[in-house]
Design a protein around this motif. Structure first.
Motif, mmCIF file in Angstrom:
data_model
loop_
_atom_site.group_PDB
_atom_site.id
_atom_site.type_symbol
_atom_site.label_atom_id
_atom_site.label_comp_id
_atom_site.label_asym_id
_atom_site.label_seq_id
_atom_site.Cartn_x
_atom_site.Cartn_y
_atom_site.Cartn_z
ATOM 1 N N GLU A 172 3.574 -16.097 -41.812
ATOM 2 C CA GLU A 172 4.647 -16.775 -42.516
ATOM 3 C C GLU A 172 5.964 -16.701 -41.735
ATOM 4 O O GLU A 172 6.991 -17.211 -42.176
ATOM 5 N N THR A 173 5.945 -16.074 -40.550
ATOM 6 C CA THR A 173 7.146 -15.951 -39.732
ATOM 7 C C THR A 173 7.609 -17.328 -39.260
ATOM 8 O O THR A 173 6.807 -18.145 -38.816
ATOM 9 N N ALA A 174 8.914 -17.573 -39.345
ATOM 10 C CA ALA A 174 9.460 -18.842 -38.857
ATOM 11 C C ALA A 174 9.335 -18.905 -37.341
ATOM 12 O O ALA A 174 9.515 -17.901 -36.638
ATOM 13 N N LEU A 175 9.033 -20.104 -36.814
ATOM 14 C CA LEU A 175 8.856 -20.247 -35.369
ATOM 15 C C LEU A 175 10.130 -19.905 -34.622
ATOM 16 O O LEU A 175 10.076 -19.419 -33.493
ATOM 17 N N GLY A 176 11.280 -20.171 -35.250
ATOM 18 C CA GLY A 176 12.536 -19.835 -34.595
ATOM 19 C C GLY A 176 12.631 -18.361 -34.253
ATOM 20 O O GLY A 176 13.240 -17.982 -33.245
ATOM 21 N N ALA A 177 11.987 -17.513 -35.085
ATOM 22 C CA ALA A 177 12.010 -16.064 -34.828
ATOM 23 C C ALA A 177 11.041 -15.666 -33.730
ATOM 24 O O ALA A 177 11.128 -14.567 -33.182
ATOM 25 N N LEU A 178 10.087 -16.542 -33.401
ATOM 26 C CA LEU A 178 9.101 -16.220 -32.377
ATOM 27 C C LEU A 178 9.575 -16.616 -30.978
ATOM 28 O O LEU A 178 9.036 -16.137 -29.980
ATOM 29 N N VAL A 179 10.539 -17.523 -30.920
ATOM 30 C CA VAL A 179 11.023 -18.009 -29.625
ATOM 31 C C VAL A 179 11.944 -16.955 -29.011
ATOM 32 O O VAL A 179 13.008 -16.655 -29.559
ATOM 33 N N ARG A 180 11.519 -16.391 -27.914
ATOM 34 C CA ARG A 180 12.285 -15.287 -27.301
ATOM 35 C C ARG A 180 12.850 -15.654 -25.925
ATOM 36 O O ARG A 180 13.727 -14.986 -25.423
ATOM 37 N N THR A 181 12.323 -16.682 -25.281
ATOM 38 C CA THR A 181 12.802 -17.061 -23.951
ATOM 39 C C THR A 181 13.194 -18.541 -23.960
ATOM 40 O O THR A 181 12.630 -19.335 -24.709
ATOM 41 N N PRO A 182 14.169 -18.908 -23.113
ATOM 42 C CA PRO A 182 14.586 -20.308 -23.053
ATOM 43 C C PRO A 182 13.422 -21.201 -22.618
ATOM 44 O O PRO A 182 12.540 -20.779 -21.865
ATOM 45 N N VAL A 183 13.436 -22.430 -23.094
ATOM 46 C CA VAL A 183 12.382 -23.362 -22.736
ATOM 47 C C VAL A 183 12.529 -23.774 -21.272
ATOM 48 O O VAL A 183 13.640 -23.882 -20.755
ATOM 49 N N VAL A 184 11.398 -23.947 -20.606
ATOM 50 C CA VAL A 184 11.399 -24.429 -19.225
ATOM 51 C C VAL A 184 11.012 -25.895 -19.257
ATOM 52 O O VAL A 184 9.892 -26.249 -19.647
ATOM 53 N N GLY A 185 11.939 -26.764 -18.896
ATOM 54 C CA GLY A 185 11.674 -28.191 -18.931
ATOM 55 C C GLY A 185 12.179 -28.866 -17.683
ATOM 56 O O GLY A 185 12.870 -28.260 -16.851
ATOM 57 N N THR A 186 11.848 -30.130 -17.554
ATOM 58 C CA THR A 186 12.262 -30.872 -16.368
ATOM 59 C C THR A 186 12.460 -32.324 -16.735
ATOM 60 O O THR A 186 12.060 -32.774 -17.825
ATOM 61 N N ALA A 187 13.080 -33.074 -15.837
ATOM 62 C CA ALA A 187 13.346 -34.496 -16.063
ATOM 63 C C ALA A 187 12.089 -35.311 -15.745
ATOM 64 O O ALA A 187 11.232 -34.873 -14.965
ATOM 65 N N PRO A 188 11.963 -36.509 -16.305
ATOM 66 C CA PRO A 188 10.758 -37.315 -16.077
ATOM 67 C C PRO A 188 10.553 -37.728 -14.629
ATOM 68 O O PRO A 188 9.415 -37.979 -14.204
ATOM 69 N N LEU A 258 1.926 -20.207 -39.247
ATOM 70 C CA LEU A 258 0.725 -20.819 -39.816
ATOM 71 C C LEU A 258 0.742 -22.329 -39.611
ATOM 72 O O LEU A 258 -0.286 -22.940 -39.316
ATOM 73 N N ASP A 259 1.925 -22.967 -39.737
ATOM 74 C CA ASP A 259 2.041 -24.398 -39.463
ATOM 75 C C ASP A 259 1.639 -24.703 -38.020
ATOM 76 O O ASP A 259 0.953 -25.696 -37.749
ATOM 77 N N ALA A 260 2.073 -23.859 -37.105
ATOM 78 C CA ALA A 260 1.716 -24.056 -35.693
ATOM 79 C C ALA A 260 0.216 -23.886 -35.487
ATOM 80 O O ALA A 260 -0.407 -24.631 -34.726
#
Length: 640
Positions: A172-188, A258-260
């Motif tokens: 039941e933990t919110a996903l926001g509480a599970l995110v511990r590191t910045p997202v790694v993304g890139t441009a298209p 659980l949603d994830a």
């Protein structure tokens, strides 16, 4: 004593009396959540009163209630006055009453009567208010009494299974509480060489492709590299946008683990980007969710999809039940848990149908496997039998039905081997009555709705929960469209469905206590037939009457409430009552499964009411009271 009684100053009890009373009170909510000094404060302010059997404790008329009563021993029944929506009820030891009247500073509208030698502790409204100011648990209890009981019940159930849990993280933990590191993304426009080098350097298994606003455009995972880059021999100068998977399935930061898990299972993915205001703020992977689990939805669904034979699926069916037990241990709610069980069972059924279709040479582009009843509603519990059917395409149904029946019989037998017993009512695809073309199914539904008798509709009700599971889903669409378009235009049919929904009344006796039946030394209640089915039948009725396409009970109740302009607090009470009863059913079934008890199908839903803890007994009464009020609404809607 009555509500005109003049409070008198209590004498200070002896320390030994206070200790004994404290131990007694702290077995009941809200005292079990309060600190000992605050419980002692309640005791010090209290006086004790005795009421003989048949004596009136409180009655309508007169001044506002001046005291809060806590029932210590005996029994008190409540009989609401004329015009009150609620029916009679029974106050049990440990309960406080009449809280509503005290909080609102008014006289009671219910007559409270002692039904045995009854002893109560009385505290003045003023002293009780002062205590609520000092004790946060008591104040919270008064603000949300019912929601508090539900949480306490959930906590008690969670504690009972906690020793079996394999995880440190609540689903039941919110996903926001599970995110511990910045997202790694890139441009298209980033090249594959640059993206893969970043993935290698960072030790990550996926690369998100983001637009200028930080929204997800696509994703490239290590798994994608083989099929999208290596085998097609794409040059490393190719922009990542040319090979990324899209669209990306995301969830908001307020969604739960659980949603994830459900999303991963449904789409066969391993990563879920977490967003806030449309912008990706992190990534949750299967490893994050289930690092401490031996099983996960993705592992189970992948194993089911890859199963080479029925024997392997038998093993995976056991895995579904073990996984469900782990989630129950974490306090996952009934709705999410039954949805996940149903989703995994769908996958297993789909794979089994595919395997046996290949064996039999059956063309699944010309057939669709249907689920009825609890599976059709996505509400399967652990102990569930089969309710299914088959719709096939044919110009010569009589000729082709023989082969489809043989195929269906093999599927039914294989499901039985996987732990889903054959339906005792023979509502299975291997029954010629449940193996029909689309036109034949529509004709059968038309007959039920336009000419069916109440007894016929009673047996046919689960067919109105039809949902496509495997094969060509389009073949089942005419059935759903027929129910949605035709049912609301048939008042006689809707009236008969209402009559059937009221055949079994909420099991509360004239005193408002749970109406049980004795089996040996136990006083038991059937949580399905005299519990969840009351909500299921009401939700089905309102869905058919209002042309609602949903088959799930919660979704039906919410959609119907919206169509009928039912106040949110009332519709929420329907849903909470239903889900509490579902949770009790799961608890009973898992406990018996853990003990490998040999029970009849009927016994899988029987609960010994006396064995429930105080909180669960109290919430059970409230849930059944909600069912009774829902049935009263049906009477008003269809019997005026």
């Amino acid at each position: 004593m009555n509500n005109h009684a003049t409070p008198r100053a209590p004498a200070t009890p002896a320390p030994s009396v206070i200790a004994a009373l404290r131990d007694e009170l702290m077995h009941h909510a809200p005292f079990s959540q309060m600190s000992e000094p605050h419980v002692d404060q309640f005791i010090a302010e209290a006086t004790e009163a005795y009421f003989a059997p048949g004596e009136t404790v409180l009655a309508p008329g007169g001044a506002a209630v001046s005291q809060v009563f806590m029932l210590r021993r005996g029994g008190v029944s409540g009989e609401p006055g004329a015009g009150e929506a609620a029916g009679a009820f029974h106050v049990e030891p440990g309960e406080l009453f009449p809280i509503g009247a005290v909080l609102e500073g008014r006289a009671v509208t219910t007559t409270y009567t002692a039904r045995a030698d009854t002893f109560c502790l009385l505290v003045t409204a003023e002293a009780f208010a002062r205590l609520a100011e000092d004790s946060a648990p008591l104040a919270a209890f008064l603000r949300q009494r019912h929601l508090r009981y539900l949480r306490l019940s959930r906590q008690a159930l969670q504690a009972a299974y906690a020793s079996q849990a394999l995880t440190e993280q609540s689903m039941e933990t919110a996903l926001g509480a599970l995110v511990r590191t910045p997202v790694v993304g890139t441009a298209p426009q980033t090249t594959l060489q640059q993206a893969l080098a970043t993935m290698q350097a960072r030790g990550i298994g996926s690369m998100l492709v983001l637009d200028d606003a930080g929204s997800a455009l696509g994703i490239l995972t290590r798994h994608d590299v083989l099929g999208r880059v290596a085998l097609p021999q794409r040059p490393l100068s190719t922009p990542i946008a040319a090979v990324m998977s899209q669209p990306v399935h995301t969830l908001g930061a307020e969604a739960t683990a659980l949603d994830a898990a459900l999303l991963m299972s449904r789409h066969g993915i391993r990563h879920v980007p977490v967003t806030q205001g449309g912008r990706v703020v992190g990534m949750v992977s299967e490893r994050d969710l289930f690092a401490m689990h031996r099983l996960s939805p993705k592992q189970l669904s992948s194993a089911i999809r890859a199963a080479p034979d029925v024997r392997t699926l038998q093993v995976q069916a056991q895995g579904i039940r073990r996984f469900a037990r782990n989630l129950l241990a974490q306090g996952v709610g009934a709705r999410q848990l039954t949805e996940l069980i149903s989703q995994l069972n769908d996958l297993l059924t789909d794979r089994l149908v595919q395997l046996l279709a290949a064996e039999h040479g059956a063309d699944l582009t010309r057939a669709c496997w249907l689920a009825f009843g609890s599976e059709g509603r996505s509400e399967q519990t652990i102990a569930t039998d089969q309710d299914n059917g088959l719709v096939f395409a044919s110009d010569q149904p009589a000729r082709d039905r023989v082969a489809w029946l043989a195929f269906a019989r093999r599927v039914n037998e294989a499901l039985d081997a996987c732990g889903y017993p054959l339906c005792r009512g023979n509502v299975m695809a291997s029954n010629p009555d449940c193996c029909l073309t689309s036109d034949e199914w529509c004709e059968r539904y038309h007959h039920w709705m336009e000419r069916g008798e109440p007894e016929d509709l009673l047996k046919a009700s689960i067919f109105f929960d039809a949902r496509a599971i495997a094969g060509r889903h389009e073949l089942a669409r005419p059935l759903a469209e027929l129910m949605q378009a035709v049912a609301p235009t048939l008042p006689r049919f809707i009236r008969q469905m209402a009559e059937n929904a009221l055949r079994t009344r909420a099991p509360l006796n004239w005193l408002g206590a749970v109406d049980t039946r004795r089996i040996g030394a136990r006083e038991v209640l059937d949580l399905k037939l005299r519990g969840t089915a009351l909500f299921v039948d009401a939700a089905r009725l309102y869905a058919l009457a209002h042309g609602i396409a949903a088959t799930n009970t919660r979704e039906r109740l919410e959609a119907a409430a919206d169509r009928m302009a039912v106040p949110a607090h009332e519709s929420e009470a329907w849903v909470r009552g239903f889900e509490f009863l579902q949770m009790l059913r799961l608890d009973v079934q898992m406990d018996r499964g853990a003990r490998e008890a040999v029970d009849s199908p009927q016994a899988q839903n029987l609960i010994d009411v006396a064995a429930l803890n105080t909180v669960d007994r109290r919430v059970l009464k409230e849930a059944l009271g909600m069912a009774r009020r829902l049935q009263q609404r049906i009477e008003l809607d269809y019997y005026r």
